[in-house]
Design a protein around this motif. Structure first.
Motif, PDB file in Angstrom:
ATOM      1  N   UNK A  76     -44.846   4.909  -7.050  1.00 45.85           N
ATOM      2  CA  UNK A  76     -43.576   4.229  -7.347  1.00 45.85           C
ATOM      3  C   UNK A  76     -42.813   4.831  -8.526  1.00 45.85           C
ATOM      4  N   UNK A  77     -43.527   5.424  -9.477  1.00 47.16           N
ATOM      5  CA  UNK A  77     -42.842   5.933 -10.664  1.00 47.16           C
ATOM      6  C   UNK A  77     -42.278   7.337 -10.468  1.00 47.16           C
ATOM      7  N   UNK A  78     -43.046   8.206  -9.817  1.00 48.83           N
ATOM      8  CA  UNK A  78     -42.616   9.602  -9.676  1.00 48.83           C
ATOM      9  C   UNK A  78     -41.775   9.842  -8.423  1.00 48.83           C
ATOM     10  N   UNK A  79     -41.950   9.006  -7.405  1.00 46.67           N
ATOM     11  CA  UNK A  79     -41.400   9.352  -6.085  1.00 46.67           C
ATOM     12  C   UNK A  79     -40.440   8.332  -5.492  1.00 46.67           C
ATOM     13  N   UNK A  80     -40.167   7.231  -6.225  1.00 51.27           N
ATOM     14  CA  UNK A  80     -39.297   6.206  -5.639  1.00 51.27           C
ATOM     15  C   UNK A  80     -37.901   6.763  -5.340  1.00 51.27           C
ATOM     16  N   UNK A  81     -37.472   7.748  -6.129  1.00 55.94           N
ATOM     17  CA  UNK A  81     -36.158   8.357  -5.900  1.00 55.94           C
ATOM     18  C   UNK A  81     -36.041   8.997  -4.521  1.00 55.94           C
ATOM     19  N   UNK A  82     -37.182   9.372  -3.934  1.00 55.18           N
ATOM     20  CA  UNK A  82     -37.161  10.027  -2.624  1.00 55.18           C
ATOM     21  C   UNK A  82     -36.829   9.052  -1.488  1.00 55.18           C
ATOM     22  N   UNK A  83     -36.719   7.767  -1.829  1.00 51.52           N
ATOM     23  CA  UNK A  83     -36.261   6.776  -0.848  1.00 51.52           C
ATOM     24  C   UNK A  83     -34.897   7.195  -0.292  1.00 51.52           C
ATOM     25  N   UNK A  84     -34.130   7.910  -1.098  1.00 51.24           N
ATOM     26  CA  UNK A  84     -32.795   8.371  -0.676  1.00 51.24           C
ATOM     27  C   UNK A  84     -32.866   9.305   0.534  1.00 51.24           C
ATOM     28  N   UNK A  85     -34.054   9.904   0.780  1.00 55.72           N
ATOM     29  CA  UNK A  85     -34.225  10.793   1.939  1.00 55.72           C
ATOM     30  C   UNK A  85     -34.434   9.992   3.231  1.00 55.72           C
ATOM     31  N   UNK A  86     -34.706   8.679   3.080  1.00 57.40           N
ATOM     32  CA  UNK A  86     -35.184   7.893   4.222  1.00 57.40           C
ATOM     33  C   UNK A  86     -34.104   6.990   4.802  1.00 57.40           C
ATOM     34  N   UNK A  87     -34.251   6.679   6.083  1.00 62.53           N
ATOM     35  CA  UNK A  87     -33.265   5.863   6.799  1.00 62.53           C
ATOM     36  C   UNK A  87     -33.738   4.411   6.979  1.00 62.53           C
ATOM     37  N   UNK A  88     -35.015   4.179   6.746  1.00 66.11           N
ATOM     38  CA  UNK A  88     -35.561   2.822   6.837  1.00 66.11           C
ATOM     39  C   UNK A  88     -36.670   2.719   5.794  1.00 66.11           C
TER      40      UNK A  88
END
Length: 772
Positions: A76-88
């Motif tokens: 959650x701390x290092x990778x939550x920003x990668x949610x922007x790559x996802x559609x759901x």
């Protein structure tokens, strides 16, 4: 629709979150699996460990090795920003509102606007989840409640809010249906939604009544299991399966969120024995045992707990339920003594509760029935059960006992909840009128075809149906869809009929399994009276029928699902093309009962493997792989794995949603019609005596290591004789007819051996192979 889903993020790598991630990967979609951050060199160890567990899970979470590679882990701390790559984005963290709110606040900052966000909650209302969130977040938010294990449980309950974007909800629902293979049931935003609301009430009623009536767990499961169309686990076996510790949790959640006058409040109670069992680690199959346990110290003895004393004793044979009461619910409820009393104590309140919830948790009876059938594996939904008893009878009995009769039950007075009118299945609506049962676009069910028409051909083991557009469907109808002479007769009749009047044929049915193979009971009877001629006639008849399908002047598409074993696998192998359900467990398992494939399976598998680009060229690699696969009775655990093993070609199709299988198979058949020509008869290049010697050496090595029994080596020797071409001259090649003759010759040699008879007897008696 404008909302395509090309990548998914799952937040929370617990049992459910990890399982959901695996199913997304099974659909061929990349998925990012995130969980809490830990100190240490690997800050994503929680998610990474979850992925490792998925790879070892039993039953398997992944359908193929390729699917497992689509899951990427993070924190959650290092990778939550990668949610922007996802559609759901699917949130599947702990069922605590504060934790969810904190995570959603962080999500607001990183997700793209228009990205669907859903919670896998089973207990918290949607309106509470979006408290304090922006309007944009509320529009993109919904609940998608998966059932455990996510790969195998077909139900997904979808809850949308007043502000949810309907296009986004439709896009997620379509993805869940077509890509994840789920049956989507739209629920209202009420505690427990549909399945857990009714299911928890049902389980609580059943457990309470067993304690109150002084019943043993064995008797309770016998009464409230199979006769009611409930999985054979029954009540207490099911609680063991899902976990005893889940019951107090669901009870606490529902009692806190349901109105005080809800009928569940009156029956919700804690049994001291169950609380003690949980405290002692007896939480069911995941713990030291539950209502049932396996006593390994006593030599793997199955034991059951006494509900009165809390002591375990060897599980005993349950009370005998008369045959008529096992099939007729009214007869079950009419039984005297504890059996009838318990049956009503479970069914009466549960059916009344379900009827009271129409309009409250869902718009119609259909949604409630579907949720219970798919979420709890009931054979019949609550309203289908009421129809089997009679709505008037249920209402009268409730009234006689002083219980309120729900308005929906009164509405059905003198009528049933379902009927077939003009070939169309209909259900009774809240308005008192009947409405058509409509299917989503792209869903074609044989049960609907059967309601509206009569079979073109029919006998005791098979039927042929017109499914429209010039395509017919061959259906197996015997127990376990076993194959016998009558199936072969109907195949011959079907080919003649299709040739004259139709374009293509699909092999499909809507049983629990595609086919468990040849009718072993029938075969054993013939062996016991030494009717060798009849056995040989069945083998040759099967070969002729299957090859007639293969070389018919029209396309034949097999649509397997569930188990497709032995002869069931061979009809798939002899089809022009296959459209398989993702959950197809296919294999040539004859060696396990002391036989070899006799309906063309040997040659068909060799042919597929010889076309496989992953195998080296030449006669030996395909034969060696076929020998390994057949001699070990290898069964693919999914359609994707069946492609890896070679039972399915890379060009064969896979359908994720079981309800879409027939329509997909029909479309595949129609696409093949124009310009169709039957396949050419193959000439096999087989390795002969030299290849057979190599296979024999491998078998002897297995025997020396204790991995093959003495009779395994005999059966494997006969198989090797067929696969390497027997005594044929290798320079000339081996024709298909010659290979089929070899199958018959070696098959008949094996059926005359008493050790094969012993294997068949054991399989029929115990369902397990005899290692003789």
């Amino acid at each position: 629709m404008g909302h395509s889903i090309a990548k998914v993020c799952v937040l929370g790598a617990g049992t459910m979150g990890a399982g959901i991630a695996a199913q997304v990967a099974n659909a061929g979609v990349p998925v990012l699996l995130l969980d809490r951050t830990t100190d240490g060199p690997d800050r994503s160890i929680i998610a990474r460990s979850a992925l490792e567990r998925l790879g070892k899970a039993e039953p398997a979470a992944f359908m193929s090795k390729a699917a497992a590679r689509l899951v990427e882990v993070g924190n959650f701390d290092d990778d939550l920003g990668r949610v922007a790559e996802c559609d759901w984005v699917i949130e599947a963290i702990v069922e605590k509102i504060e934790a969810k709110h904190a995570l959603y606040a962080r999500l607001e900052d990183v997700r793209r606007a228009g990205t669907a966000v859903s919670s896998n909650t089973s207990t918290i209302p949607l309106e509470r989840l979006i408290e304090g969130r922006s309007e944009a977040f509320a529009q993109d938010f919904l609940i998608t409640h998966f059932f455990n294990p996510p790969r195998y449980m077909r139900l997904i309950e979808v809850v949308s809010g007043a502000r949810s974007n309907p296009d986004l909800v439709a896009a997620v629902s379509a993805f869940a249906d077509q890509r994840l293979g789920k049956s989507v049931v739209a629920c209202k935003d009420r505690p427990g939604f549909i399945a857990n609301r009714v299911g928890t009430f049902w389980l609580q009623s059943a457990v309470n009544a067993a304690f109150d009536l002084g019943l043993s767990v064995e008797d309770a499961d016998a009464i409230a299991g199979k006769p009611m169309g409930v999985p054979k686990t029954g009540i207490f076996g099911l609680v063991d399966l899902v976990g005893l510790d889940l019951m107090p949790y669901l009870k606490a959640s529902l009692t806190a969120s349901l109105p005080k006058d809800d009928p569940y409040q009156a029956i919700a109670r804690d049994e001291p024995l169950i609380l003690k069992m949980i405290a002692d680690g007896y939480t069911g199959r995941k713990g030291k045992g539950g209502f049932y346990r396996i006593n390994r110290e006593a030599g793997k003895v199955k034991e059951a707990i006494d509900l009165a004393t809390g002591t375990y004793a060897k599980a005993r044979k349950p009370m005998s339920i008369p045959a008529v009461a096992q099939k007729d619910l009214r007869a079950l409820l009419a039984l005297r003594g504890k059996a009838g009393a318990y049956a009503w104590a479970v069914l009466g309140p549960t059916l009344a509760y379900a009827a009271a919830l129409v309009g409250e948790v869902a718009d119609d009876v259909l949604a409630i029935d579907t949720a219970m059938k798919l979420g709890y594996n009931w054979k019949y939904g609550p309203f289908e059960l009421i129809d089997r008893i009679g709505a008037d009878e249920v209402a009268q009995r409730l009234e006689a006992e002083g219980h309120a009769v729900p308005p929906m039950l009164k509405l059905a007075a003198g009528r049933s909840f379902y009927r077939v009118e003009g070939g169309q299945r209909q259900f009774l609506g809240l308005d008192g009128e009947y409405h058509p049962v409509t299917r989503p676009e792209g869903v074609l069910l044989l049960e609907d075809v059967k309601a509206a028409s009569k079979p073109l051909l029919k006998n005791g083991s098979a039927a042929l149906w017109d499914i429209g557009d010039g395509v017919v469907c061959l259906e197996f109808t015997a127990k376990m869809n076993a194959l016998d002479g009558e199936v072969m007769t109907l195949i011959a009749q079907s080919i003649a009929l299709v040739q004259r009047h139709y374009k293509a044929l699909v092999v499909y049915n809507e049983g629990s399994h595609f086919s468990a193979g040849a009718n072993l009971g029938q075969a054993l009877f013939a062996l016991n009276i030494a009717a060798w001629g009849e056995v040989e006639k069945l083998v040759r008849g099967g070969q002729q029928a299957y090859k007639a399908l293969k070389y018919a002047p029209f396309p034949v598409v097999a649509a397997p699902f569930g188990m497709a074993l032995g002869g069931g696998c061979e009809i798939v192998l002899n089809s022009d093309a296959v459209q398989a359900h993702a959950e197809t467990y296919i294999g040539l398992v004859e060696c396990g009962v002391g036989l070899i494939p006799g309906w063309g399976g040997c040659g068909e598998l060799i042919q597929r493997l010889s076309e496989n680009p992953r195998l080296p060229k030449g006669p030996m690699p395909a034969v060696a792989k076929a020998f390994e696969t057949i001699s070990t009775a290898t069964v693919a655990k999914s359609a994707a794995q069946a492609q890896e093993i070679g039972f399915l070609r890379p060009s064969d199709g896979i359908t994720m949603n079981r309800d879409r299988l027939l329509a997909d198979a029909k479309a595949r058949a129609l696409a093949m019609v124009e310009g169709y020509t039957p396949p050419e008869r193959p000439l096999f290049r087989l390795p002969g005596a030299g290849g057979r010697a190599a296979l024999d050496l491998a078998v002897q090595d297995f025997a020396a290591k204790g991995l093959a029994t003495p009779y395994d080596t005999v059966v494997a020797g006969k198989l090797a004789h067929v696969l390497t071409g027997g005594d044929a001259d290798m320079a000339d090649g081996v024709s298909e007819a010659e290979l089929l003759a070899l199958e018959v010759e070696q098959f008949m040699a094996l059926v005359r051996d008493v050790r094969t008879v012993a294997r068949i007897e054991t399989m029929l008696a115990t369902g397990k192979p005899l290692r003789n």
